[in-house]
Design an enzyme around this catalytic site. Structure first.
Site, mmCIF file in Angstrom:
data_model
loop_
_atom_site.group_PDB
_atom_site.id
_atom_site.type_symbol
_atom_site.label_atom_id
_atom_site.label_comp_id
_atom_site.label_asym_id
_atom_site.label_seq_id
_atom_site.Cartn_x
_atom_site.Cartn_y
_atom_site.Cartn_z
ATOM 1 N N ALA A 1 0.805 -1.227 0.000
ATOM 2 C CA ALA A 1 0.000 0.000 0.000
ATOM 3 C C ALA A 1 0.834 1.270 0.000
ATOM 4 O O ALA A 1 0.288 2.358 0.167
ATOM 5 C CB ALA A 1 -0.932 0.006 1.223
ATOM 6 N N GLY A 42 -2.097 0.039 -4.836
ATOM 7 C CA GLY A 42 -2.240 -0.317 -3.431
ATOM 8 C C GLY A 42 -2.471 0.899 -2.570
ATOM 9 O O GLY A 42 -3.328 0.897 -1.675
ATOM 10 N N TYR A 56 6.182 -14.259 -14.698
ATOM 11 C CA TYR A 56 5.200 -13.312 -14.154
ATOM 12 C C TYR A 56 3.778 -13.777 -14.467
ATOM 13 O O TYR A 56 2.920 -13.810 -13.584
ATOM 14 C CB TYR A 56 5.430 -11.920 -14.744
ATOM 15 C CG TYR A 56 4.401 -10.909 -14.291
ATOM 16 C CD1 TYR A 56 4.375 -10.466 -12.975
ATOM 17 C CD2 TYR A 56 3.447 -10.409 -15.183
ATOM 18 C CE1 TYR A 56 3.412 -9.551 -12.551
ATOM 19 C CE2 TYR A 56 2.496 -9.491 -14.769
ATOM 20 C CZ TYR A 56 2.480 -9.069 -13.456
ATOM 21 O OH TYR A 56 1.530 -8.178 -13.033
#
Length: 316
Positions: free
Chosen positions: A22, A27, A178
């Site tokens: 975050a 985020g 990924y």
């Protein structure tokens, strides 16, 4: 932009949310908008310096916010356990946990290993969040209407997981690794939702993705390797093509707060999965494969040492 936006987030007063990663990007926006609507928000971030800076910025933007920083390194299972243990200790006698947003991630990095020896993208993006969710699940199960939102990516389409080579030891290609880690996110949500339903829980496990949003992720790999031209290309691509982080966070916020969100749903931008208001997103058929999801679950429990309590063990 028309459609659902941050102003449509229902009142979150009295709710507690944990948002990983975050300190920046989607985020940070997710945490800020939840706090703006009254939620108590815990910023779970690896870097104390960046987490503290994000905390100060958020309080400057939302002075009334009830928000705090707690350190969490998803690439270190001892840190994940410490975070969960400290949460239980500090919240003893208090309420449950209403919302867990598994947002943090790394993208297309050169081959690296986590503290525990896992390939970094699989280790951080999937295993770290698998462990965190399992350790916090008792709190979530005690909270009526709780939700678990895991952030995947449209790039999950780059490849299904290889259950026999989860750490990409035989052949590492950064973008394929990924994509596989983001497929793992969706398989995790698929199996978690099944288990929660089988146990009779009303906890909603859902997934979201930001489309192409401007964050620090795209340039992290080239920057790590000192590839300045590639880093510049990523930066220019973001400026020219990406939507801002505030728009990229909307699918996560929708999955976390909107009414009627279904278990195992996948929310993303409506316009070609790229940008726009949140809506139902396409997902590869392999992310709905029960057998593979169950095998990944068993492997993840073995690798992390975290076994879930309170969800159906059927299928083990």
């Amino acid at each position: 932009m028309t459609g659902w936006n941050a102003s449509d987030i229902p009142d979150q007063s009295g709710r507690t949310a944990v948002v990983t990663g975050a300190n920046s990007g989607i985020g940070y926006v997710t945490a800020r908008e939840l706090a703006r609507r009254g939620a108590r928000v815990i910023l779970a971030c690896r870097s104390e310096e960046r987490g503290t800076r994000a905390l100060g910025l958020l309080l400057s933007e939302v002075p009334s916010a009830e928000v705090e920083f707690r350190r969490l390194d998803l690439g270190d299972l001892s840190s994940v356990r410490e975070f969960a243990e400290s949460y239980d200790r500090d919240e003893a006698g208090g309420g449950g946990l209403d919302l867990l947003v598994n947002n943090a991630g790394v993208m297309a990095l050169p081959y690296r290993q986590t503290v525990d020896g896992f390939e970094s993208q699989f280790g951080v993006n999937h295993l770290g969040h698998f462990a965190l969710t399992g350790l916090l699940l008792p709190r979530l199960l005690r909270t009526p209407g709780a939700r678990i939102v895991t952030v995947s990516s449209a790039f999950h389409a780059l490849g299904n997981i290889d259950i026999d080579d989860l750490n990409s030891e035989r052949n590492y290609r950064r973008w394929i690794a990924y994509g596989r880690s983001k497929t793992a996110n969706l398989l995790f949500v698929h199996e978690l939702a099944r288990r929660l339903a089988a146990s009779g829980s009303d906890v909603v496990a859902a997934a979201a993705h930001p489309g192409y949003a401007e964050t620090n992720l795209q340039a992290a790999g080239p920057k790590m390797e000192g590839r300045r031209i590639a880093e510049r290309v990523m930066w220019l691509g973001n400026r020219a093509l990406a939507q801002p982080a505030a728009a990229g966070a909307l699918p996560s916020l929708y999955a976390a707060t909107a009414r009627g969100v279904r278990p195992d749903s996948f929310t993303g931008p409506r316009v070609l999965g790229w940008q726009g208001a949140p809506g139902k997103s396409w997902r590869a058929k392999w992310t709905l494969n029960d057998a593979v999801a169950q095998r990944l679950w068993a492997a993840s429990e073995g690798l992390t040492g975290v076994r879930y309590s309170g969800s159906s063990p059927s299928g083990d």
